[in-house]
Design a protein around this motif. Structure first.
Motif, PDB file in Angstrom:
ATOM      1  N   ARG A  76       0.841  -1.191   0.000  1.00 52.32           N
ATOM      2  CA  ARG A  76       0.000   0.000   0.000  1.00 52.32           C
ATOM      3  C   ARG A  76       0.885   1.253   0.000  1.00 52.32           C
ATOM      4  N   PRO A  77       0.292   2.437  -0.095  1.00 51.27           N
ATOM      5  CA  PRO A  77       1.097   3.667  -0.014  1.00 51.27           C
ATOM      6  C   PRO A  77       1.884   3.736   1.300  1.00 51.27           C
ATOM      7  N   ALA A  78       2.931   4.530   1.295  1.00 53.15           N
ATOM      8  CA  ALA A  78       3.832   4.611   2.452  1.00 53.15           C
ATOM      9  C   ALA A  78       3.093   5.022   3.722  1.00 53.15           C
ATOM     10  N   THR A  79       2.085   5.882   3.604  1.00 53.40           N
ATOM     11  CA  THR A  79       1.337   6.305   4.794  1.00 53.40           C
ATOM     12  C   THR A  79       0.604   5.122   5.416  1.00 53.40           C
ATOM     13  N   ASP A  80       0.077   4.230   4.581  1.00 55.92           N
ATOM     14  CA  ASP A  80      -0.595   3.031   5.099  1.00 55.92           C
ATOM     15  C   ASP A  80       0.421   2.023   5.625  1.00 55.92           C
ATOM     16  N   ALA A  81       1.577   1.940   4.971  1.00 55.88           N
ATOM     17  CA  ALA A  81       2.589   0.958   5.354  1.00 55.88           C
ATOM     18  C   ALA A  81       3.130   1.231   6.757  1.00 55.88           C
ATOM     19  N   THR A  82       3.207   2.489   7.157  1.00 57.21           N
ATOM     20  CA  THR A  82       3.727   2.813   8.491  1.00 57.21           C
ATOM     21  C   THR A  82       2.777   2.358   9.588  1.00 57.21           C
ATOM     22  N   GLN A  83       1.523   2.058   9.244  1.00 59.90           N
ATOM     23  CA  GLN A  83       0.553   1.582  10.237  1.00 59.90           C
ATOM     24  C   GLN A  83       0.741   0.095  10.529  1.00 59.90           C
ATOM     25  N   LEU A  84       1.568  -0.588   9.745  1.00 61.61           N
ATOM     26  CA  LEU A  84       1.776  -2.022   9.929  1.00 61.61           C
ATOM     27  C   LEU A  84       2.748  -2.331  11.067  1.00 61.61           C
ATOM     28  N   TYR A  85       3.557  -1.329  11.464  1.00 59.76           N
ATOM     29  CA  TYR A  85       4.593  -1.570  12.468  1.00 59.76           C
ATOM     30  C   TYR A  85       4.808  -0.334  13.308  1.00 59.76           C
ATOM     31  N   GLU A  86       5.529  -0.528  14.419  1.00 61.13           N
ATOM     32  CA  GLU A  86       5.897   0.579  15.297  1.00 61.13           C
ATOM     33  C   GLU A  86       7.344   0.376  15.711  1.00 61.13           C
ATOM     34  N   GLU A  87       8.175   1.372  15.473  1.00 58.69           N
ATOM     35  CA  GLU A  87       9.582   1.266  15.861  1.00 58.69           C
ATOM     36  C   GLU A  87       9.718   1.546  17.351  1.00 58.69           C
ATOM     37  N   THR A  88      10.555   0.777  18.037  1.00 64.85           N
ATOM     38  CA  THR A  88      10.722   0.946  19.475  1.00 64.85           C
ATOM     39  C   THR A  88      11.498   2.229  19.775  1.00 64.85           C
ATOM     40  N   ALA A  89      11.282   2.763  20.962  1.00 61.99           N
ATOM     41  CA  ALA A  89      11.942   4.007  21.364  1.00 61.99           C
ATOM     42  C   ALA A  89      13.461   3.818  21.442  1.00 61.99           C
ATOM     43  N   GLU A  90      13.898   2.640  21.927  1.00 63.16           N
ATOM     44  CA  GLU A  90      15.340   2.378  22.016  1.00 63.16           C
ATOM     45  C   GLU A  90      15.971   2.372  20.628  1.00 63.16           C
ATOM     46  N   SER A  91      15.260   1.804  19.671  1.00 58.31           N
ATOM     47  CA  SER A  91      15.758   1.734  18.301  1.00 58.31           C
ATOM     48  C   SER A  91      15.920   3.131  17.707  1.00 58.31           C
ATOM     49  N   ILE A  92      14.935   3.983  17.927  1.00 58.86           N
ATOM     50  CA  ILE A  92      14.992   5.358  17.404  1.00 58.86           C
ATOM     51  C   ILE A  92      16.172   6.100  18.023  1.00 58.86           C
ATOM     52  N   ALA A  93      16.335   5.983  19.348  1.00 57.95           N
ATOM     53  CA  ALA A  93      17.435   6.665  20.038  1.00 57.95           C
ATOM     54  C   ALA A  93      18.790   6.162  19.536  1.00 57.95           C
ATOM     55  N   LYS A  94      18.912   4.845  19.356  1.00 58.08           N
ATOM     56  CA  LYS A  94      20.169   4.267  18.886  1.00 58.08           C
ATOM     57  C   LYS A  94      20.498   4.738  17.472  1.00 58.08           C
ATOM     58  N   ARG A  95      19.482   4.763  16.589  1.00 62.92           N
ATOM     59  CA  ARG A  95      19.719   5.214  15.209  1.00 62.92           C
ATOM     60  C   ARG A  95      20.145   6.674  15.185  1.00 62.92           C
ATOM     61  N   GLU A  96      19.506   7.529  16.002  1.00 61.89           N
ATOM     62  CA  GLU A  96      19.873   8.948  16.043  1.00 61.89           C
ATOM     63  C   GLU A  96      21.301   9.126  16.563  1.00 61.89           C
ATOM     64  N   LYS A  97      21.686   8.319  17.549  1.00 63.61           N
ATOM     65  CA  LYS A  97      23.037   8.393  18.104  1.00 63.61           C
ATOM     66  C   LYS A  97      24.075   8.001  17.053  1.00 63.61           C
ATOM     67  N   VAL A  98      23.803   6.932  16.317  1.00 64.72           N
ATOM     68  CA  VAL A  98      24.725   6.474  15.272  1.00 64.72           C
ATOM     69  C   VAL A  98      24.807   7.509  14.144  1.00 64.72           C
ATOM     70  N   ALA A  99      23.662   8.099  13.783  1.00 71.80           N
ATOM     71  CA  ALA A  99      23.650   9.117  12.724  1.00 71.80           C
ATOM     72  C   ALA A  99      24.467  10.339  13.141  1.00 71.80           C
ATOM     73  N   LEU A 100      24.344  10.735  14.405  1.00 70.66           N
ATOM     74  CA  LEU A 100      25.114  11.878  14.903  1.00 70.66           C
ATOM     75  C   LEU A 100      26.613  11.560  14.878  1.00 70.66           C
ATOM     76  N   ALA A 101      26.977  10.347  15.285  1.00 75.17           N
ATOM     77  CA  ALA A 101      28.393   9.961  15.264  1.00 75.17           C
ATOM     78  C   ALA A 101      28.923   9.953  13.836  1.00 75.17           C
ATOM     79  N   ARG A 102      28.113   9.468  12.894  1.00 77.08           N
ATOM     80  CA  ARG A 102      28.528   9.443  11.488  1.00 77.08           C
ATOM     81  C   ARG A 102      28.705  10.873  10.961  1.00 77.08           C
TER      82      ARG A 102
END
Length: 133
Positions: A76-102
């Protein structure tokens, strides 16, 4: 969104429908290559996805941990696809930390604006390899 609960949906098909990967073939390769873990374990592309399952998947340099909220085999469209899952808060924090380090690493080691010409390449090689060539 049409949900399939009677026979379930394959993992590779769900990853494709949730728009993590562009094609089912790429999704299958990622699962087979060990880039996708289902409830903390490697699995096969034919694994049936269940609600509230935890998926850990790599996309380039990023690693995401998501919880399955809905199961569908239709892309389905991307807006509908995001309703299929939920990213965990730890995952979001870890990705932001890695992106900042990069980003900080890119600032400390900037890339040149252009490629070196022939003379500059020779000088670089002479500098790297000791100058007695």
């Amino acid at each position: 969104m049409k949900e399939k609960s009677s026979e379930g949906v394959r993992l590779d098909k769900w990853l494709w429908a949730a728009r993590f990967y562009k094609t089912r073939a790429v999704a299958r390769e990622m699962v087979e290559g060990g880039k996708v873990h289902y409830n903390g374990q490697r699995s096969k592309p034919s694994k049936i996805v269940e609600l509230n399952a935890m998926l850990t998947l790599r996309q380039g340099n990023d690693e995401k941990t998501v919880k399955v909220l809905a199961v569908t085999e239709q892309r389905r469209p991307a807006t509908d696809a995001t309703q299929l899952y939920e990213e965990t808060a730890e995952s979001i924090a870890k990705r932001e930390k890695v992106a900042l380090a990069r980003k900080m690493n890119a600032l400390t080691m900037p890339h040149p604006d252009r490629r070196p010409d022939k003379k500059e390449r020779r000088d670089l090689m002479k500098f790297k390899h000791g100058g007695n060539e």
